[in-house]
Design a protein around this motif. Structure first.
Motif, PDB file in Angstrom:
ATOM      1  N   ASP A 111      -6.314  -6.215   5.365  1.00 23.86           N
ATOM      2  CA  ASP A 111      -7.574  -5.717   4.811  1.00 23.86           C
ATOM      3  C   ASP A 111      -7.555  -5.682   3.278  1.00 23.86           C
ATOM      4  OD1 ASP A 111      -5.839  -3.681   4.327  1.00 23.86           O
ATOM      5  OD2 ASP A 111      -6.962  -2.134   5.393  1.00 23.86           O
ATOM      6  N   PRO A 138      -9.458  -6.561  -5.872  1.00 19.25           N
ATOM      7  CA  PRO A 138      -9.486  -6.890  -4.438  1.00 19.25           C
ATOM      8  C   PRO A 138     -10.389  -8.065  -4.092  1.00 19.25           C
ATOM      9  CG  PRO A 138      -9.730  -4.539  -4.793  1.00 19.25           C
ATOM     10  CD  PRO A 138      -9.811  -5.175  -6.147  1.00 19.25           C
ATOM     11  N   THR A 150      -5.498  -4.301   1.284  1.00 18.61           N
ATOM     12  CA  THR A 150      -4.887  -3.139   0.648  1.00 18.61           C
ATOM     13  C   THR A 150      -3.599  -3.593  -0.025  1.00 18.61           C
ATOM     14  OG1 THR A 150      -5.714  -1.805   2.454  1.00 18.61           O
ATOM     15  CG2 THR A 150      -4.057  -0.788   1.039  1.00 18.61           C
ATOM     16  N   SER A 189      -1.887  -6.068   2.728  1.00 20.59           N
ATOM     17  CA  SER A 189      -2.245  -5.999   4.146  1.00 20.59           C
ATOM     18  C   SER A 189      -3.406  -6.927   4.447  1.00 20.59           C
ATOM     19  CB  SER A 189      -2.668  -4.572   4.517  1.00 20.59           C
ATOM     20  OG  SER A 189      -1.782  -3.646   3.982  1.00 20.59           O
TER      21      SER A 189
END
Ligand SMILES: [Zn+2]
Length: 139
Positions: free
Chosen positions: A110, A129, A112, A108
């Motif tokens: 963000d 991440p 994720t 995503s």
């Protein structure tokens, strides 16, 4: 829920009917069309029996509309496409192009990451991440 799959290069629609359509080449440079199921984690595929590949063989994936290579720039074993949901939210989808290797990732905005497939642990990149952020949207 209706989802669209889009070529990152030409933004053309790759999902027609119930399947996502790719132009593919095996390691012998033989071409074929490969139809993949749009549900993440479902590895059903359809191809003509004349297009053959062995387990473990890297398949080259191309957009059937613009012929761009869909191999990800940051991992040559992964294919990159864009998924758009009905709210026009876009996600980066990566999946393994190694025949028989079941690994898919949905990333995503963000950062994720949702992973699917019994071999998804092979690409540990998606567990980091911070490292991932700088690659987002660069393919
Ligand atoms: Zn394209």
């Amino acid at each position: 829920m209706q989802k669209y799959y889009i070529c990152p290069e030409c933004k053309g629609h790759l999902k027609v009917g119930e399947y996502i359509i790719f132009a593919a080449k095996n390691q012998k440079k033989e071409s074929g069309l490969l139809l993949l199921h749009p549900k993440i984690g479902n590895y059903d595929s359809i191809k003509h029996p004349s297009f053959k590949h062995r387990k473990g063989e890297a398949i080259d994936f191309y957009c059937p509309l613009c012929n761009a290579s869909l191999v990800s720039r940051f991992d040559k074993n992964l294919v990159h496409v864009i998924m758009m949901d009905k709210d026009k939210m876009e996600y980066d989808i990566y999946f393994s192009r190694i025949a028989g290797e079941l690994s898919t990732y949905k990333v995503s905005d963000d950062s994720t990451v949702m992973s699917a497939g019994e071999h998804s642990h092979r690409y540990t990149f998606f567990r980091i991440p911070d490292k991932l952020k700088k690659y987002l949207h660069s393919g």
